[in-house]
Enzyme design. Sequence first.
Site, PDB file in Angstrom:
ATOM      1  N   HIS A 260       0.734   6.431  -4.110  1.00 62.53           N
ATOM      2  CA  HIS A 260       0.960   5.239  -4.041  1.00 62.53           C
ATOM      3  C   HIS A 260      -0.779   4.181  -3.412  1.00 62.53           C
ATOM      4  CE1 HIS A 260       5.030   5.331  -4.575  1.00 62.53           C
ATOM      5  NE2 HIS A 260       5.039   5.711  -3.463  1.00 62.53           N
TER       6      HIS A 260
ATOM      7  N   GLU B   5      -0.040  -8.950  -8.604  1.00 64.41           N
ATOM      8  CA  GLU B   5      -0.152  -7.973  -8.992  1.00 64.41           C
ATOM      9  C   GLU B   5       1.357  -7.721  -9.752  1.00 64.41           C
ATOM     10  OE1 GLU B   5      -0.293  -4.265  -6.225  1.00 64.41           O
ATOM     11  OE2 GLU B   5      -2.382  -5.473  -5.421  1.00 64.41           O
TER      12      GLU B   5
ATOM     13  N   ALA C 147      14.690   0.119  -9.405  1.00 63.28           N
ATOM     14  CA  ALA C 147      13.137   1.092  -9.992  1.00 63.28           C
ATOM     15  C   ALA C 147      12.776   0.901 -11.784  1.00 63.28           C
ATOM     16  CB  ALA C 147      13.515   2.585 -10.566  1.00 63.28           C
TER      17      ALA C 147
ATOM     18  N   GLY D 191       0.557  -1.380  -0.327  1.00 60.08           N
ATOM     19  CA  GLY D 191      -0.388  -0.070   0.075  1.00 60.08           C
ATOM     20  C   GLY D 191       1.018   0.817  -0.058  1.00 60.08           C
ATOM     21  N   GLY D 192       1.965   0.824  -0.503  1.00 57.29           N
ATOM     22  CA  GLY D 192       2.564   2.134  -0.265  1.00 57.29           C
ATOM     23  C   GLY D 192       3.664   2.799   1.232  1.00 57.29           C
TER      24      GLY D 192
ATOM     25  N   LYS E 138      -4.398   3.321  -4.685  1.00 58.25           N
ATOM     26  CA  LYS E 138      -5.313   3.090  -6.167  1.00 58.25           C
ATOM     27  C   LYS E 138      -6.210   4.071  -6.088  1.00 58.25           C
ATOM     28  CE  LYS E 138      -4.130  -1.617  -6.044  1.00 58.25           C
ATOM     29  NZ  LYS E 138      -4.891  -3.081  -5.874  1.00 58.25           N
TER      30      LYS E 138
ATOM     31  N   ARG F  82      -6.372 -12.361  -0.442  1.00 58.10           N
ATOM     32  CA  ARG F  82      -8.009 -11.942  -0.062  1.00 58.10           C
ATOM     33  C   ARG F  82      -8.674 -11.477  -1.245  1.00 58.10           C
ATOM     34  NH1 ARG F  82      -7.422  -6.698  -0.106  1.00 58.10           N
ATOM     35  NH2 ARG F  82      -5.332  -5.424  -0.108  1.00 58.10           N
TER      36      ARG F  82
ATOM     37  N   HIS G 259       0.786  -0.153 -13.154  1.00 60.22           N
ATOM     38  CA  HIS G 259       0.840  -1.377 -12.506  1.00 60.22           C
ATOM     39  C   HIS G 259      -0.971  -1.988 -13.042  1.00 60.22           C
ATOM     40  CE1 HIS G 259       0.436  -1.693  -7.703  1.00 60.22           C
ATOM     41  NE2 HIS G 259      -0.302  -2.497  -8.493  1.00 60.22           N
TER      42      HIS G 259
ATOM     43  N   GLU H 197       3.485  -7.858  -6.004  1.00 61.02           N
ATOM     44  CA  GLU H 197       3.715  -8.710  -4.595  1.00 61.02           C
ATOM     45  C   GLU H 197       1.957  -9.751  -5.049  1.00 61.02           C
ATOM     46  OE1 GLU H 197       2.554  -5.538  -1.767  1.00 61.02           O
ATOM     47  OE2 GLU H 197       0.697  -5.004  -3.032  1.00 61.02           O
TER      48      GLU H 197
END
Length: 356
Positions: free
Chosen positions: A239, A279, A206, A168-169, A241, A296, A212, A292
Amino acid sequence: MISRVLVANRGEIAVRVMRTCHERGLETVAVFSDADREALHVRMATHAVPIGPAPARESYLDIQKILDACAKSGADALHPGYGFLSENDELATALAERGIVFVGPTAEAMRIMGDKTTARQTVAAAGVPVVPGDNGPDGHGFASANEALAAARKLDFPVMLKASAGGGGKGMRLCDDDKTFQAAYEGAQREAKAAFGDDTVYLEKAIVRPRHVEVQVFADHHGRVIHLGERDCSIQRRHQKVIEESPSPAVSDALRKQMGDIAVTAAQACHYRGAGTIEFLLAQDGSFYFLEMNTRLQVEHPVTEVLYGLDLVAWQLAVADGEPLRLTQAQADARRRGAAIECRVSAEDPVRFLPA
């Protein structure tokens, strides 16, 4: 057979899960904090159990209170929703010990994919492409900033510093050169510790201006794993969405099949079960890399449901009950039609211009 499902979540998440449970003829149990006593999910459920004060850490995130609610209500299954305890292997283990079905993957799969360095090692061993990086000398982070800097120089700047325990950044820093590395490293550690209780960070090369793209996967107890296409979530705010769309404007039919097959391989690598999301970072040259796995159901799952005409929560419940997946990959591909977009509305602090 599952007959009574405790939904360990609140608000629209709990309502969405309960709707499908009721359609399947299952009883539902709501849990609620003092602040949510009159909430819709409490009124909608067949049964409801109070679990404490308003702060989530004293109610929805308290595993013992959730287990006590299962015992008190007679629930024989628990659906975690998304967020809160949805990726908590400790909860899944405790439920298994009590003979209560966890509507989700095994605790072992969550442990493997919940640690980013272990996840990278696991899928790479199965042939899944991962972003070039360094997990540290023992595979679990670096002992010092200097050790990490030496690894960054070998990778060549720019590099990404990432928290091993989260996503989640949080705990993520982009670093362009030696001069800013120390501050970036310490900042990533500090944020990772605050967010996840673990300051372990690792390095990735990077990828400049990637898209994404995530792939929905589903697996049953009988060895079948399929994918349900991709969702493009490249439009983000710090970061997080903001826009989720499918099909991705950057993914051809051939690339969709390639990414889907790789996503299935990644799920098989950890003996996955239920709904999950792989992802990827998609580079401008069409190459893509594992980022990652979310173990869930995701908040973006309705985008996939619209395209495939499926209820993914119903699939979760069926798989948890031991049923095989009803579709082959070819049948799933044939169902796909149209397009869908989901937009996240979030509050902003107008003075600092930051998400609130």
